[in-house]
Write an enzyme that holds these catalytic residues in place. Structure first.
Site, mmCIF file in Angstrom:
data_model
loop_
_atom_site.group_PDB
_atom_site.id
_atom_site.type_symbol
_atom_site.label_atom_id
_atom_site.label_comp_id
_atom_site.label_asym_id
_atom_site.label_seq_id
_atom_site.Cartn_x
_atom_site.Cartn_y
_atom_site.Cartn_z
ATOM 1 C CE LYS A 67 -3.168 -2.169 3.299
ATOM 2 N NZ LYS A 67 -3.567 -2.102 4.735
ATOM 3 N N GLY A 68 2.085 1.161 0.483
ATOM 4 C CA GLY A 68 2.881 2.340 0.809
ATOM 5 C C GLY A 68 3.142 3.308 -0.330
ATOM 6 C CD GLU B 27 8.727 -0.504 -2.682
ATOM 7 O OE1 GLU B 27 7.584 -0.045 -2.573
ATOM 8 O OE2 GLU B 27 9.061 -1.638 -2.307
ATOM 9 C CG ASP B 28 6.896 2.592 0.231
ATOM 10 O OD1 ASP B 28 7.675 1.706 -0.185
ATOM 11 O OD2 ASP B 28 6.103 2.403 1.164
ATOM 12 C CG ASP C 98 14.694 -0.797 5.317
ATOM 13 O OD1 ASP C 98 15.855 -0.457 5.554
ATOM 14 O OD2 ASP C 98 13.923 -1.207 6.212
ATOM 15 C CE LYS D 267 14.746 3.375 6.728
ATOM 16 N NZ LYS D 267 14.002 2.563 7.729
ATOM 17 C CG PHE E 137 10.147 3.034 11.145
ATOM 18 C CD1 PHE E 137 10.446 1.855 10.482
ATOM 19 C CD2 PHE E 137 8.846 3.498 11.133
ATOM 20 C CE1 PHE E 137 9.450 1.133 9.830
ATOM 21 C CE2 PHE E 137 7.844 2.793 10.484
ATOM 22 C CZ PHE E 137 8.148 1.602 9.837
ATOM 23 C CB VAL E 138 10.862 7.641 7.285
ATOM 24 C CG1 VAL E 138 12.235 8.167 7.649
ATOM 25 C CG2 VAL E 138 10.966 6.594 6.191
ATOM 26 C CG ASP F 214 2.378 1.336 7.541
ATOM 27 O OD1 ASP F 214 3.237 1.036 6.690
ATOM 28 O OD2 ASP F 214 1.932 0.516 8.373
ATOM 29 N NE ARG G 219 -0.847 2.460 4.983
ATOM 30 C CZ ARG G 219 0.168 1.643 4.708
ATOM 31 N NH1 ARG G 219 1.175 2.093 3.995
ATOM 32 N NH2 ARG G 219 0.177 0.397 5.128
HETATM 33 P P1 IMP Z 1 12.624 -3.766 2.194
HETATM 34 O O1 IMP Z 1 12.093 -5.045 1.636
HETATM 35 O O2 IMP Z 1 13.337 -3.966 3.491
HETATM 36 O O3 IMP Z 1 13.455 -2.969 1.213
HETATM 37 O O4 IMP Z 1 11.412 -2.884 2.623
HETATM 38 C C1 IMP Z 1 10.485 -2.446 1.744
HETATM 39 C C2 IMP Z 1 9.176 -2.131 2.425
HETATM 40 O O5 IMP Z 1 9.280 -2.056 3.853
HETATM 41 C C3 IMP Z 1 8.714 -0.786 1.971
HETATM 42 O O6 IMP Z 1 7.940 -0.878 0.815
HETATM 43 C C4 IMP Z 1 7.929 -0.287 3.165
HETATM 44 O O7 IMP Z 1 6.599 -0.724 3.071
HETATM 45 C C5 IMP Z 1 8.584 -0.948 4.349
HETATM 46 N N1 IMP Z 1 9.539 -0.042 5.037
HETATM 47 C C6 IMP Z 1 10.878 -0.103 5.044
HETATM 48 N N2 IMP Z 1 11.426 0.891 5.774
HETATM 49 C C7 IMP Z 1 10.393 1.616 6.231
HETATM 50 C C8 IMP Z 1 10.299 2.808 7.041
HETATM 51 O O8 IMP Z 1 11.289 3.422 7.489
HETATM 52 N N3 IMP Z 1 9.036 3.249 7.288
HETATM 53 C C9 IMP Z 1 7.913 2.634 6.810
HETATM 54 N N4 IMP Z 1 7.959 1.536 6.056
HETATM 55 C C10 IMP Z 1 9.183 1.024 5.769
#
Ligand code: IMP
Length: 183
Positions: free
Chosen positions: A46-47, A102-103, A106, A134, A155-156, A162, A168
């Site tokens: 959803k992000g 993608e939002d 991470d 990040k 954490f943002v 969210d 959100r």
């Molecule tokens: P990844 O798989 O660790 O790269 O994370 C991707 C997903 O984790 C993103 O699409 C977000 O939904 C969530 N996410 C990662 N870091 C944050 C954060 O700092 N705040 C909120 N959601 C996050």
């Protein structure tokens, strides 16, 4: 943090005006790079919804919308090892140029999963636009073709992102001011 207990406050990291102006630049680059190409913008729910809607309206070339829903975090802030596909794309991407919106990247696991999933589907090209990067917590390398902002290891929330399904709707990106929910 409980849902009824003390709420963390949010410190602004990236203002609404900064987001708007960066999106204009990203949209300009994307519009130039995808001119005369059959472009599909894929929103990762959803992000990415807020970012997707604002970015798409600034892109000036014809494009299609599609949506994919994956779950990696559940209701926590710690990145899950397991990624689950909840809802797949509604149309074939064969022969089309796919730009995944993608939002935040991470650990990179979600984007890695999506690349593995979409790569075998015959797209003419596959690339990522991420509002936030990040890099501090990266576990899997991801090539981000278009990047909005780099953020520190905090954490943002806001602008679609969210914490336990809250925040959100904030029009800016902020960091949660509390003892780090990432642990
Ligand atoms: P990844 O798989 O660790 O790269 O994370 C991707 C997903 O984790 C993103 O699409 C977000 O939904 C969530 N996410 C990662 N870091 C944050 C954060 O700092 N705040 C909120 N959601 C996050």
């Amino acid at each position: 943090m409980s849902d009824i207990g003390e709420e963390p406050s949010v410190r602004v990291l990236i203002s609404e005006a900064e987001i708007t102006s960066r999106l204009q630049e990203l949209a300009r680059e994307i519009s130039r790079d995808y001119e005369d190409k059959d472009l599909v913008l894929v929103c990762v729910l959803k992000g990415s919804m807020v970012f997707f809607a604002d970015l798409a309206r600034k892109i000036t070339v014809p494009l299609r919308f599609d949506y994919i829903c994956v779950d990696s975090y559940g209701d926590n802030t710690e990145s899950g090892e397991e990624i689950e596909l909840r809802t797949d794309l509604s149309e074939s991407v064969a022969g089309r140029h796919v730009l995944v919106v993608e939002d935040i990247v991470d650990t990179g696991r979600t984007m890695g999963y999506l690349f593995d999933l979409l790569e075998g589907r015959g797209a003419a090209s596959l690339a990522v636009v991420a509002l936030l990067d990040k890099p501090a917590r990266r576990k899997r390398e991801v090539e981000i073709a278009y990047r909005g902002f780099e953020v520190p290891d905090e954490f943002v929330v806001g602008y679609g992102l969210d914490y336990r399904q809250q925040y959100r709707n904030l029009p800016y990106i902020g960091a949660l001011e509390s003892s780090s929910p990432l642990g």
